[in-house]
Design an enzyme around this catalytic site. Sequence first.
Site, mmCIF file in Angstrom:
data_model
loop_
_atom_site.group_PDB
_atom_site.id
_atom_site.type_symbol
_atom_site.label_atom_id
_atom_site.label_comp_id
_atom_site.label_asym_id
_atom_site.label_seq_id
_atom_site.Cartn_x
_atom_site.Cartn_y
_atom_site.Cartn_z
ATOM 1 N N PHE A 1 6.159 3.743 -3.341
ATOM 2 C CA PHE A 1 7.413 3.888 -2.599
ATOM 3 C C PHE A 1 7.075 3.949 -1.114
ATOM 4 C CE2 PHE A 1 10.745 5.934 -0.266
ATOM 5 C CZ PHE A 1 11.871 5.282 -0.718
ATOM 6 N N ASP B 1 -0.165 5.687 3.793
ATOM 7 C CA ASP B 1 1.218 6.109 3.979
ATOM 8 C C ASP B 1 1.290 7.599 3.651
ATOM 9 O OD1 ASP B 1 3.874 6.743 3.928
ATOM 10 O OD2 ASP B 1 4.501 4.970 2.795
ATOM 11 N N LYS C 1 8.933 11.786 8.154
ATOM 12 C CA LYS C 1 9.529 12.977 7.546
ATOM 13 C C LYS C 1 9.264 14.256 8.338
ATOM 14 C CE LYS C 1 10.631 11.152 3.087
ATOM 15 N NZ LYS C 1 9.904 10.175 2.288
HETATM 16 C C1 PLP Z 1 10.243 8.702 2.326
HETATM 17 C C2 PLP Z 1 9.098 7.778 2.367
HETATM 18 C C3 PLP Z 1 9.117 6.612 3.171
HETATM 19 C C4 PLP Z 1 10.365 6.148 3.877
HETATM 20 O O1 PLP Z 1 10.826 7.055 4.838
HETATM 21 P P1 PLP Z 1 12.333 6.926 5.394
HETATM 22 O O2 PLP Z 1 12.357 7.897 6.549
HETATM 23 O O3 PLP Z 1 13.239 7.329 4.281
HETATM 24 O O4 PLP Z 1 12.527 5.521 5.805
HETATM 25 C C5 PLP Z 1 7.977 5.859 3.233
HETATM 26 N N1 PLP Z 1 6.873 6.195 2.552
HETATM 27 C C6 PLP Z 1 6.818 7.289 1.774
HETATM 28 C C7 PLP Z 1 5.559 7.614 1.063
HETATM 29 C C8 PLP Z 1 7.925 8.115 1.639
HETATM 30 O O5 PLP Z 1 7.889 9.170 0.835
#
Ligand code: PLP
Length: 428
Positions: free
Chosen positions: A169, A254, A283
């Site tokens: 994700f 990520d 985040k």
């Molecule tokens: C939440 C998330 C994203 C996307 O972040 P948004 O601020 O919702 O665009 C990307 N990578 C990971 C691992 C995430 O948990």
Amino acid sequence: MLHSGTSPLTSGALDGTAAGVPAEASAGEPNAPGLLRLEDEHAAHNYAPLPVVIASGEGAWVTDVDGARYLDCLAAYSAVNFGHSNPRLVAAAKAQLDRITLTSRAFHHDLLGPFVTELAELCGKEMVLPMNTGAEAVETGIKVARAWGYRVKGVAPDEANIVVFHGNFHGRTTTIVGFSDDPDARDGFGPFTPGFRSVAYGDAAAVAEAIDENTVAVLVEPIQGEAGVIVPPDDFLPEVRQLCTENDVLLVADEVQSGLGRVGETFACSLWGVVPDVYLLGKALGGGIMPVSAVVADRDILEVIRPGEHGSTFGGNPLACAVGLEVIRMLATGDPQRRARELGERLRGALERLIGRGVTAVRGAGLWAGVDVDPAIGTGRELSERLMRRGILVKDTHGVTIRFAPPLVVEPADLDWAVTELAAALAE
Ligand SMILES: *Cc1c(COP(=O)(O)O)cnc(C)c1O
């Protein structure tokens, strides 16, 4: 009506207020049904939220429009690691609101320099490219990796490929969902961007097989959050690190959800002693106040992007930098990470005692747990609803899994109480 049929609970709430029950006689009629109706009629149905309407929050607790309190065990997917209404972060935001909030990057402002310097230092890297959302950080990371591939590695034009993983994700843009294998995320939104190859998560041999001379990056979540807090085998990330080094491929981590304290370290990669070439952050970087994301890497990688080739109107804005700086300084003390480590051991120890009593598996690191519910008991969604009625907010994922990721400021007694309530909800 919310909470009908719920009996008053004696909870671990700090002020002794029963959770999930009005804190005081609230004035007038319940507000929730009308507000739920407005959303149902006028907000696009791209989410299926639990029927709780939150009006305020403090620390690990939120209060709904009718005065009922809940322990927030999602923390906005770890964007609220430092708690709701964190006094230090709110003060930084309020002070900045009175000065200046947006200049655009057409001009310099007095907080960008400090923000990128201290974030680079926290990451042990040289440079930062600020954006807003996590998906934008991922998109930026993809562009940086491709540009690096063409301009530094020498890949032929338009031939670059990036290795990604099953169950990933990385956000919701059309490019990103194109390499997702979740049909809900992907189906109906094509055609998709080419140049990605997906292999089994946790399988370094599959990565070795996928890499060729045109591979510019391996894009990996060190722990897969949305997939259900999936922790890879211990040798996975170190082996992928080695493969990337040997093949002149960028390791792009990520850490949008796993980073910035949640796992008991500043970065989940550090759990295995791995240093990626590129960190993607988001985040928690915005403290739950502003969307703040960033790509962090050394100069030889990030300087492949030249003026005019990438940007964002709001990326690196003064308000974002003011909050982000405060977040970085909190993390630089190591206190949030230590707390995540200590509370996480307590939480996962307690959760593991439920295995065989309605729970089939518990995974996680730091204050981050994925709990698989025995399908005989119900779906993750049904259990989330039972917990909501008991004053605990969690989010299910992939049918049978629920996640526990409360703000790192949660009190130990509240965690213990949450697990007690989970046991009761499983037995309902
Ligand atoms: C939440 C998330 C994203 C996307 O972040 P948004 O601020 O919702 O665009 C990307 N990578 C990971 C691992 C995430 O948990």
